[in-house]
Design an enzyme around this catalytic site. Structure first.
Site, PDB file in Angstrom:
ATOM      1  N   ASP A  82       0.520   5.302   0.738  1.00 35.88           N
ATOM      2  CA  ASP A  82      -0.318   6.381   1.255  1.00 35.88           C
ATOM      3  C   ASP A  82       0.328   7.732   0.989  1.00 35.88           C
ATOM      4  O   ASP A  82       1.563   7.862   0.989  1.00 35.88           O
ATOM      5  CB  ASP A  82      -0.545   6.209   2.764  1.00 35.88           C
ATOM      6  N   ASP A 120       0.843  -1.197   0.000  1.00 30.11           N
ATOM      7  CA  ASP A 120       0.000   0.000   0.000  1.00 30.11           C
ATOM      8  C   ASP A 120       0.879   1.248   0.000  1.00 30.11           C
ATOM      9  O   ASP A 120       1.929   1.277   0.658  1.00 30.11           O
ATOM     10  CB  ASP A 120      -0.910   0.020   1.235  1.00 30.11           C
ATOM     11  N   ASP A 175       1.758   8.086  14.872  1.00 32.87           N
ATOM     12  CA  ASP A 175       1.967   7.218  16.024  1.00 32.87           C
ATOM     13  C   ASP A 175       3.441   6.923  16.315  1.00 32.87           C
ATOM     14  O   ASP A 175       3.964   7.266  17.375  1.00 32.87           O
ATOM     15  CB  ASP A 175       1.162   5.918  15.884  1.00 32.87           C
TER      16      ASP A 175
END
Length: 438
Positions: free
Chosen positions: A65, A63, A142
């Protein structure tokens, strides 16, 4: 919220192209297309998060992003193939056939009243759509390893929180105060374990220490979200390391309470051995690009709970078949309070368990019926995994392995004669120790 004081934010470090390993040829062409379109539209845009992290350690991201200064509505205006999703986090999905490029607007920590943020009284973020700058966005992510930004302006990597050095040192570190960050989103504790297992990183002490004490906060997470997180933990090719991480940090008793209790009570370790062996096989299948059914995964993870519950019911002199059905139902219902396992997986999971008692039957009609059962292959694979906890299944495994090739020959080779239905009727066996349930 994470500490956003200037002293807590390292100065921007720009890692030029000749000092990092990321190449455009390893980046999705569609992700690059999104980045260039954003730049043409007058917006900042960066490849961010796991893709940058994984490329730096030589991985192959699935993926890609993007983080941008454009609002979700501005992204939608640039791409006809865009849809907006999410309430807790408003995101833009740019769709290219089967590939989706997720585009998120830079988010900030401080709400000046212009954004949309809602916080639970315990500190958990319910909604976070307060937009800011790339510096703001970096601080509110995070882990430092996930806060690295690759830019097409000069193909450099921009680091605002010391993430590049942590990736080089293979360290997973939370940004800001760990306890506060876990209270914002308890699922971050699972993410810490999963990423450490996937990347082979060490969770730095300050990030690891609060996890055991805060583990009960996971019960506040939506069961549907925990189902998705469990799949990520165990179906990404690092299931054994993830399982061991959950054990080490005290998360397993919260995620799989009855299974964890059963393994703890099982002094021989047979039940745990079955789970670990099954997860090892799962990792092998993922590595070979072979599918793994969530039904099989949960049959494995909840097997210790099923065995313990079954033994308790049999101790009440309940008939074996009834005890098996009730144990399967009870374990499933209890686990649903924590993890929302969909019926399309929980029902075949139960079938895998219930078929285990039929492997001792050798009558021809029963053998043929068993071989034709749609869950036979999964149940047989499960039987082979159970051998890690007990060698009592060796004869059954040998018989059914031969039966799949030639049922009549297998029955002829069986010590019991064809039609010897009495000798192979289901028996309730009293066992003193859970070890035998493996």
């Amino acid at each position: 919220m994470p500490n956003d004081t200037p002293s807590a934010i390292p100065a921007l470090r720009t890692i030029p192209r000749d000092q990092h390993s990321i190449s455009r040829k390893d980046i999705s062409a569609n992700a690059l297309r999104v980045l260039y379109r954003l730049r043409e539209g007058g917006h900042e845009g960066y490849l961010v998060g796991g893709a940058v992290r994984d490329l730096l350690v030589g991985g192959s991201p699935k993926d890609f992003d993007v983080a941008t200064s454009a609002t979700p509505e501005e992204v939608r205006a640039l791409f006809r193939n865009c849809r907006l999703i999410g309430r807790r986090f408003r995101l833009a999905h740019v769709v290219f056939g089967r590939e989706i490029i997720e585009v998120a607007t830079f988010r900030a920590n401080v709400d000046d009243g212009s954004g949309d943020r809602e916080t639970h009284e315990g500190g958990r973020l319910l909604r976070d759509n307060v937009y800011g700058t790339v510096e703001d966005d970096a601080v509110r992510r995070d882990f430092t390893a996930n806060a690295l930004y690759y830019t097409i302006e000069d193909f450099s990597v921009r680091d605002y929180v010391g993430g590049f050095e942590d990736v080089q040192n293979r360290v997973l570190r939370l940004i800001g105060d760990p306890e506060t960050r876990y209270r914002e989103d308890p699922v971050r504790m699972l993410r810490a374990v999963r990423l450490a297992a996937k990347l082979g990183f060490d969770i730095e002490p300050a990030t690891a220490v609060p996890i055991r004490a805060l583990a009960p906060l996971l019960s506040e997470a939506a069961p549907a979200r925990l189902f998705e997180e469990t799949l990520k933990l165990f179906l990404s090719g690092h299931a054994v390391a993830s399982f061991e991480g959950l054990e080490r940090h005290g998360l397993l008793p919260v995620l799989l309470p009855e299974a964890a209790a059963a393994m703890k009570a099982n002094r021989s370790g047979a039940l745990r051995a079955v789970v670990v062996e099954g997860l090892r096989g799962t990792d092998a299948r993922v590595a070979a690009d072979e599918p793994v059914s969530p039904a099989f995964l949960f049959a494995l993870l909840l097997w210790p709970a099923y065995c313990r519950t079954l033994m308790a019911l049999q101790a009440q002199d309940m008939q074996p078949a009834e005890a098996q059905r009730r144990a399967a139902d009870r374990v499933t219902v209890h686990e649903l309070a924590t993890i929302a396992v969909p019926r399309r997986f929980s029902l075949p999971m139960q079938e895998i368990w219930l078929l285990q008692s039929r492997f001792g039957l050798r009558q021809r009609k029963r053998v043929m019926r068993m071989l034709a059962h749609p869950r036979f292959r999964a149940a047989f694979d499960f039987l082979q995994v159970r051998q890690a906890g007990s060698d009592e299944h060796a004869d059954d495994i040998a018989f059914w392995r031969e039966a799949q090739l030639d049922p009549d020959l297998a029955i002829a080779h069986s010590p019991a004669g064809e039609g010897d239905d009495v000798a192979h009727a289901p028996r309730r066996r009293r066992r003193r120790r859970p070890a035998a349930a493996g």
